[in-house]
Design a protein around this motif. Sequence first.
Motif, PDB file in Angstrom:
ATOM      1  N   ALA A 103     -22.548  -2.935   3.277  1.00  0.00           N
ATOM      2  CA  ALA A 103     -22.188  -4.100   2.464  1.00  0.00           C
ATOM      3  C   ALA A 103     -23.029  -5.320   2.819  1.00  0.00           C
ATOM      4  N   PHE A 104     -23.530  -5.378   4.052  1.00  0.00           N
ATOM      5  CA  PHE A 104     -24.307  -6.531   4.501  1.00  0.00           C
ATOM      6  C   PHE A 104     -25.806  -6.229   4.589  1.00  0.00           C
ATOM      7  N   THR A 105     -26.233  -5.126   3.990  1.00  0.00           N
ATOM      8  CA  THR A 105     -27.651  -4.763   3.991  1.00  0.00           C
ATOM      9  C   THR A 105     -28.210  -4.921   2.590  1.00  0.00           C
ATOM     10  N   ALA A 106     -29.323  -5.621   2.470  1.00  0.00           N
ATOM     11  CA  ALA A 106     -29.896  -5.916   1.160  1.00  0.00           C
ATOM     12  C   ALA A 106     -30.472  -4.670   0.503  1.00  0.00           C
ATOM     13  N   GLU A 107     -30.353  -4.620  -0.813  1.00  0.00           N
ATOM     14  CA  GLU A 107     -30.994  -3.577  -1.603  1.00  0.00           C
ATOM     15  C   GLU A 107     -32.510  -3.775  -1.562  1.00  0.00           C
ATOM     16  N   THR A 108     -33.261  -2.677  -1.443  1.00  0.00           N
ATOM     17  CA  THR A 108     -34.724  -2.789  -1.354  1.00  0.00           C
ATOM     18  C   THR A 108     -35.460  -1.913  -2.355  1.00  0.00           C
ATOM     19  N   ALA A 109     -34.749  -1.079  -3.115  1.00  0.00           N
ATOM     20  CA  ALA A 109     -35.429  -0.216  -4.079  1.00  0.00           C
ATOM     21  C   ALA A 109     -36.146  -1.081  -5.113  1.00  0.00           C
ATOM     22  N   PRO A 110     -37.462  -0.911  -5.301  1.00  0.00           N
ATOM     23  CA  PRO A 110     -38.209  -1.767  -6.242  1.00  0.00           C
ATOM     24  C   PRO A 110     -37.601  -1.820  -7.628  1.00  0.00           C
ATOM     25  N   ALA A 111     -37.044  -0.702  -8.109  1.00  0.00           N
ATOM     26  CA  ALA A 111     -36.487  -0.669  -9.458  1.00  0.00           C
ATOM     27  C   ALA A 111     -35.258  -1.552  -9.606  1.00  0.00           C
ATOM     28  N   LYS A 112     -34.596  -1.895  -8.490  1.00  0.00           N
ATOM     29  CA  LYS A 112     -33.371  -2.687  -8.557  1.00  0.00           C
ATOM     30  C   LYS A 112     -33.576  -4.143  -8.162  1.00  0.00           C
ATOM     31  N   LEU A 113     -34.815  -4.549  -7.906  1.00  0.00           N
ATOM     32  CA  LEU A 113     -35.072  -5.948  -7.588  1.00  0.00           C
ATOM     33  C   LEU A 113     -35.304  -6.684  -8.895  1.00  0.00           C
ATOM     34  N   TYR A 139     -27.400 -16.305   0.896  1.00  0.00           N
ATOM     35  CA  TYR A 139     -27.817 -17.626   1.377  1.00  0.00           C
ATOM     36  C   TYR A 139     -26.679 -18.353   2.097  1.00  0.00           C
ATOM     37  N   GLY A 140     -26.941 -18.753   3.337  1.00  0.00           N
ATOM     38  CA  GLY A 140     -25.986 -19.537   4.100  1.00  0.00           C
ATOM     39  C   GLY A 140     -24.801 -18.765   4.631  1.00  0.00           C
ATOM     40  N   SER A 141     -24.739 -17.458   4.406  1.00  0.00           N
ATOM     41  CA  SER A 141     -23.598 -16.665   4.869  1.00  0.00           C
ATOM     42  C   SER A 141     -23.802 -16.214   6.309  1.00  0.00           C
ATOM     43  N   ASP A 142     -22.716 -15.882   6.974  1.00  0.00           N
ATOM     44  CA  ASP A 142     -22.810 -15.395   8.350  1.00  0.00           C
ATOM     45  C   ASP A 142     -23.636 -14.118   8.386  1.00  0.00           C
ATOM     46  N   GLY A 143     -24.578 -14.042   9.329  1.00  0.00           N
ATOM     47  CA  GLY A 143     -25.401 -12.863   9.489  1.00  0.00           C
ATOM     48  C   GLY A 143     -26.569 -12.777   8.529  1.00  0.00           C
ATOM     49  N   SER A 144     -26.692 -13.751   7.619  1.00  0.00           N
ATOM     50  CA  SER A 144     -27.782 -13.716   6.651  1.00  0.00           C
ATOM     51  C   SER A 144     -29.104 -14.095   7.305  1.00  0.00           C
ATOM     52  N   ARG A 145     -30.205 -13.543   6.759  1.00  0.00           N
ATOM     53  CA  ARG A 145     -31.542 -13.958   7.190  1.00  0.00           C
ATOM     54  C   ARG A 145     -31.957 -15.257   6.524  1.00  0.00           C
ATOM     55  N   LEU A 146     -31.078 -15.821   5.707  1.00  0.00           N
ATOM     56  CA  LEU A 146     -31.406 -17.019   4.937  1.00  0.00           C
ATOM     57  C   LEU A 146     -30.405 -18.128   5.244  1.00  0.00           C
ATOM     58  N   PRO A 147     -30.440 -18.701   6.449  1.00  0.00           N
ATOM     59  CA  PRO A 147     -29.509 -19.789   6.779  1.00  0.00           C
ATOM     60  C   PRO A 147     -29.833 -21.047   5.978  1.00  0.00           C
ATOM     61  N   THR A 198     -35.948 -15.442   9.222  1.00  0.00           N
ATOM     62  CA  THR A 198     -36.462 -15.253   7.871  1.00  0.00           C
ATOM     63  C   THR A 198     -37.907 -14.790   7.866  1.00  0.00           C
ATOM     64  N   PRO A 199     -38.203 -13.624   7.271  1.00  0.00           N
ATOM     65  CA  PRO A 199     -39.607 -13.203   7.155  1.00  0.00           C
ATOM     66  C   PRO A 199     -40.368 -14.171   6.262  1.00  0.00           C
ATOM     67  N   GLY A 200     -41.587 -14.517   6.681  1.00  0.00           N
ATOM     68  CA  GLY A 200     -42.402 -15.434   5.894  1.00  0.00           C
ATOM     69  C   GLY A 200     -42.216 -16.890   6.250  1.00  0.00           C
ATOM     70  N   MET A 201     -41.228 -17.200   7.096  1.00  0.00           N
ATOM     71  CA  MET A 201     -41.028 -18.589   7.524  1.00  0.00           C
ATOM     72  C   MET A 201     -41.730 -18.768   8.861  1.00  0.00           C
ATOM     73  N   GLU A 202     -42.709 -19.680   8.904  1.00  0.00           N
ATOM     74  CA  GLU A 202     -43.574 -19.808  10.080  1.00  0.00           C
ATOM     75  C   GLU A 202     -42.952 -20.624  11.203  1.00  0.00           C
ATOM     76  N   ILE A 203     -42.171 -21.669  10.871  1.00  0.00           N
ATOM     77  CA  ILE A 203     -41.542 -22.501  11.909  1.00  0.00           C
ATOM     78  C   ILE A 203     -40.098 -22.778  11.510  1.00  0.00           C
ATOM     79  N   SER A 204     -39.270 -23.050  12.503  1.00  0.00           N
ATOM     80  CA  SER A 204     -37.871 -23.371  12.247  1.00  0.00           C
ATOM     81  C   SER A 204     -37.730 -24.851  11.904  1.00  0.00           C
ATOM     82  N   GLY A 205     -36.753 -25.134  11.043  1.00  0.00           N
ATOM     83  CA  GLY A 205     -36.481 -26.527  10.714  1.00  0.00           C
ATOM     84  C   GLY A 205     -35.818 -27.223  11.885  1.00  0.00           C
TER      85      GLY A 205
END
Length: 732
Positions: free
Chosen positions: A415-425, A543-551, A559-566
């Motif tokens: 439930a807490f793992t993102a979908e990654t299949a290209p057809a479903k993005l 976004y903003g949820s507990d355990g998310s890669r997107l605080p 977060t992948p692709g984020m070079e520095i922390s705010g």
Amino acid sequence: MSAAPTTGPPRDNPAKVSVASMIGTAVESYDFFIYGTASAAYFGSVFFHTGNELIGVLASFATLAVGFFFRPLGGYLAGHYGDRLGRKTVLMWSLAIMGLGTVLIGVLPTFAQVGVLAPVLLILLRIVQGIGFGAEWGGAVLMSVEHAPERRRGFFGAVPQIGIPAGLLLANGAFLASEALFDGDWVWRVPFLVSIVMVGAGMFIRMKISESPDFTAMKDGGEIHATPALEVLRRDWRVILKIVALRLAETGGYYITTSFMLSYVVLAGLADKQHVLVGTIVGSALGLLSHLLFGALSDRIGRKPVFLLGSVFTIAFGIPMFLLVNTGAGIAVVVAVSLGLLLSHDPIFAVESSWFSEQFPRDVRSSGISLGYNGASMVAGLLPFLATALYGVAGWLGAALLFVLLGVVSTAAAAFTAETAPAKLPDTDPAPRKGSEDRMTAPSESRAEGLAARADRVRHAAHRMRHHMLNMGEVQGQGYVGQALGVADVLAVSYVDQLRLRPADPHWAQRDRFLLSTGHYAIALYAALAEAGVVPVAELETYGSDGSRLPMSGMASYTPGMEISGGSLGHGLTVAVGMALGLRLRGESPRVFNFLSDGELDEGSTWEAAMGAKHHRLGNLTAIVDMNALQADGKTESVLSIEPAEEKWAACGWFTQRVDGNDVEALLAAFDAATEQAGPEGAPSVILCDTKIGRGVPLLESREKAHFMRIDEHEWQLCRDQLTAGFEGASA
């Protein structure tokens, strides 16, 4: 700056590679599974001196668990060397190690012959087996997944998974045949000894396939880490733990259904163990087809729905499975075991290769999936022992509830793992999107399209990004949505038209760096990363949820692709100067982009960094300033005026431009000009972008207090409607 090549290394035929991986996996699985069968049916009396049958089985299962405990070591070594020396190299030595340990078990003396030395030698060889098997899976599935077309990774990734039921089929078939043909110790020795023939065949087949194209590209691009396994543990340890939890229903349930059930029917006096073996063979035979079907289905409907089919069935079937077995009827035992494999194990296992691989960038992918996969195996190795102990305390219900619990854990993790299949993005743009998993963009490529085509592509991207921003904002009901909408055009130009990157490999050494100095603008960056393909669009819902890669405030460690922390504002440019200088000293070509707010020009070390960039002639550095004229305490002009901003930057020696930050053509021209004047030791560039907070949504554009917005629940859909209407009207 020259564009990176868009053609990757040649790919071998994916069917050929997948079948070769599957055959080798079948051989290793056979080696590993004959031990499970032998430990349940024979080793308790052969290697352990005890008159209590239950104690003998427990001791035998304890040695079974030893192999599982050492699988993470095999996974660590295989992951490390798979990311450093290649996937194919690891496949060869893992098969050799596994085969050696298996054949030697076949010639071990028994407890009756050498006493306590017998179980000691057995444990040592079980350790060798564990290391070899732990090294196998990651390399095998990556060879298949990385050779496969993007939208068929589920299917081709499922092919090597067939090696597991094929190995189980061979293992149980070998024991059935051996019991019919031999007597005494030869019944269990022969299945171990014939392994040498299969290992030789597997080695020969694997020699004929080529190295993974992703690893070849990593090697050619200088992306190989010195310690990739340590790197992934530092960077993605949360993902690894999630994979451990995801696997419990599959791997733990599997060993309860097969290894534990073999001993359970005998200990409880319910049926002959042959019925369990037959059920295992039937389920494994069905698995030869079901894995392919479930893998192909995951390419169409997504990895998560197929996975949940298996994990939810595990919850529902735990008690009914034991009730069927408890009837003692041979056909009921066969049905229970085969159904447990077909609908509990197979849907989960079929998608693990593709789903787990898609959780990691390729530079640490072998390490990441190997550690997660084998971490779960270490837990699973205890489960036959634990199930037997629970049976001794609570009867069959204890083991059944353990089976159910494993399904609950894996379902929660899914439930807490993102979908990654290209057809479903999701992709709301009907026009073909530029690029693919290996997409790289650069200004010289983009300018060849012509300004009108580039501008149209960027506008559509910015529109999608604004919708993503509103959707994320609604998750929390508030936030810095206004600023995000205002800078959508700037970030769309950056990520769609300018930056050189590889979405599947956010840590690629030759990528351009984009540093978000204003951490509270993270919602805007996440939308850009999703548009670029670095982050799955579906993950924006977290976004903003507990355990998310997107605080809510950006963190590079998440977060992948984020070079520095705010963090404290006004210091992002200092970091950017250090990065740009370091890249130049190494003789590397990537550029560094630093996004700042106008309020940051009032604080921190911004101007010291600006002077330092000129002093070091950092032509590879571009600053982008959001001139929205608003700060937390009011209008920038009233708080501390920064005007005339152009003159101040120019006085520091920067190539300075000021444009309408919501005019796509003007932005493209400004970025092009910054690129054209840049050189190895030229002047740094700054683009001052006058933006409109809430751009595209009249309701938000008119808000007086727009720095941190609270938006009523009923207003979010109105915002989306206004955004769509405005874009369609402008496009008409």
